[in-house]
Design a protein around this motif. Structure first.
Motif, PDB file in Angstrom:
ATOM      1  N   ASP A  85       8.803  -1.514   4.869  1.00 45.66           N
ATOM      2  CA  ASP A  85       7.968  -2.486   5.577  1.00 45.66           C
ATOM      3  C   ASP A  85       8.674  -3.836   5.506  1.00 45.66           C
ATOM      4  O   ASP A  85       9.011  -4.302   4.413  1.00 45.66           O
ATOM      5  N   ASN A 191       1.377  -4.591   4.491  1.00 49.60           N
ATOM      6  CA  ASN A 191       2.063  -3.303   4.650  1.00 49.60           C
ATOM      7  C   ASN A 191       1.257  -2.379   5.572  1.00 49.60           C
ATOM      8  O   ASN A 191       0.736  -1.340   5.147  1.00 49.60           O
ATOM      9  N   SER A 198       8.538  -2.362   0.370  1.00 45.11           N
ATOM     10  CA  SER A 198       8.257  -3.545   1.176  1.00 45.11           C
ATOM     11  C   SER A 198       9.095  -4.709   0.668  1.00 45.11           C
ATOM     12  O   SER A 198       9.292  -4.863  -0.536  1.00 45.11           O
ATOM     13  N   HIS A 200       9.442  -8.926   0.917  1.00 45.47           N
ATOM     14  CA  HIS A 200       8.744 -10.144   1.312  1.00 45.47           C
ATOM     15  C   HIS A 200       9.658 -11.351   1.128  1.00 45.47           C
ATOM     16  O   HIS A 200      10.191 -11.563   0.034  1.00 45.47           O
TER      17      HIS A 200
END
Length: 333
Positions: A85, A191, A198, A200
């Motif tokens: 993600d 997500n 994921s 960020h």
């Protein structure tokens, strides 16, 4: 509209002595009311700005994220396992979105990547969607289109508007209120397609800790957070970077030294052809080379459980060397 939301505005706005932060349960319920359309626009603006003044807490972030994930889970199900993600909401101000090439290289190596983002119109930034369109890569508007693109190329991009229009509208409150709201944190945390990993990117000091701490409480499987270029998940090669990870139920961090000792960014030459030229090997971009390499290394290290910077770079070099150099088109227009 229901008066149920009024109490949350009161909790936040009772003054220095009377106000307090929201509990996780309160934040969850408040966000559920927002996403179910039970909140007036005046209430919504006041709510987000009261939190924005002091910045959101870990408990509030967890509650907002839990409610958002629950809300999205009741929509169309993707029905496909996603590896990575990649939220992309900040935009680049003084360089190009080199992280896009890092994501594409990882996808070309077999990692199924879904990127999502939002465009703040009128800002002097290059948002990744602009680069995607210019390079003639597809923009997805549904789960079906994501499936098609993941099946074909292991990479898909979808605008926030097509994930949920309410979240998009809340992001655009910036035009009305003049400030970004905690929704910017939520869309990075949410997500939406339940990927295994994921990444960020954050801009402000302390938000890396906020994201990692919230990921711990949310029991997320695998998360990488760092302060990236202009707030995107892109390692700035001209600065030291601290990479925070939450994986296998353990939080950890490692610091990487800057890869470039001199300033090589070309903030006055933001021609998107630099992306396609670098990808194809037609012209090696001095800034882009290290931005892409270090970013691939950081994410590959997360996915493959590699900690050593040198070993992560070896992985990155293998991934980059083996890319399909004919994937990208020359920028349009």
């Amino acid at each position: 509209m229901s008066n149920a939301f009024t109490k949350y505005v009161k909790i936040l706005g009772r003054g220095k002595k009377g106000s307090r932060t929201l509990t996780t349960e309160e934040a969850d319920h408040a966000m559920s009311l927002i996403l179910s359309g039970q909140v007036e626009s005046e209430q919504l603006g006041a709510f987000w700005m009261l939190i924005r003044i002091r910045e959101e807490t870990i408990d509030e972030t967890v509650g907002f994220t839990e409610a958002t994930r629950q809300f999205l889970s009741e929509k169309e199900v993707l029905g496909l396992e996603i590896d990575l993600d990649w939220p992309a909401y900040a935009g680049k101000r003084n360089e190009l979105p080199w992280f896009l090439l890092a994501a594409l290289a990882l996808a070309d190596s077999g990692v199924k990547v879904v990127m999502h983002g939002h465009v703040f119109k009128g800002e002097e930034r290059i948002f990744v969607e602009e680069a995607i369109r210019a390079l003639d890569l597809p923009i997805c508007h549904s789960c079906m289109e994501i499936k098609e693109n993941i099946t074909q190329k292991n990479f898909a991009y979808i605008p926030l508007q097509d994930i949920d229009s309410q979240l998009s509208d809340m992001m655009d409150l910036k035009y009305t209120l003049g400030l970004r709201s905690p929704v910017n944190t939520v869309v990075r945390m949410m997500n939406p397609f339940v990927a295994s990993h994921s990444v960020h990117g954050v801009f402000h000091t302390g938000y890396d800790i906020l994201h990692i701490s919230a990921s711990e409480q949310l029991n997320d499987p695998s998360v990488l957070v760092f302060r990236g270029g202009n707030g995107e998940a892109e390692v700035n090669p001209e600065r030291d970077v601290t990479l925070w990870k939450w994986k296998h139920g353990v939080a950890s961090w490692t610091s990487w030294p800057k890869a470039e000792k001199e300033h090589k960014r070309l903030k006055h030459h933001l021609d998107l052809s630099r992306l396609s030229d670098h990808w194809s090997g037609k012209q090696i971009d001095q800034f882009g080379e290290q931005a892409v390499r270090q970013t691939i290394a950081s994410v590959a290290g997360l996915i493959h459980d590699v900690v050593s910077h040198d070993e992560c770079l070896v992985l990155a070099d293998q991934i980059w060397t083996n890319r399909d150099r004919n994937w990208l088109s020359e920028p349009i227009g």
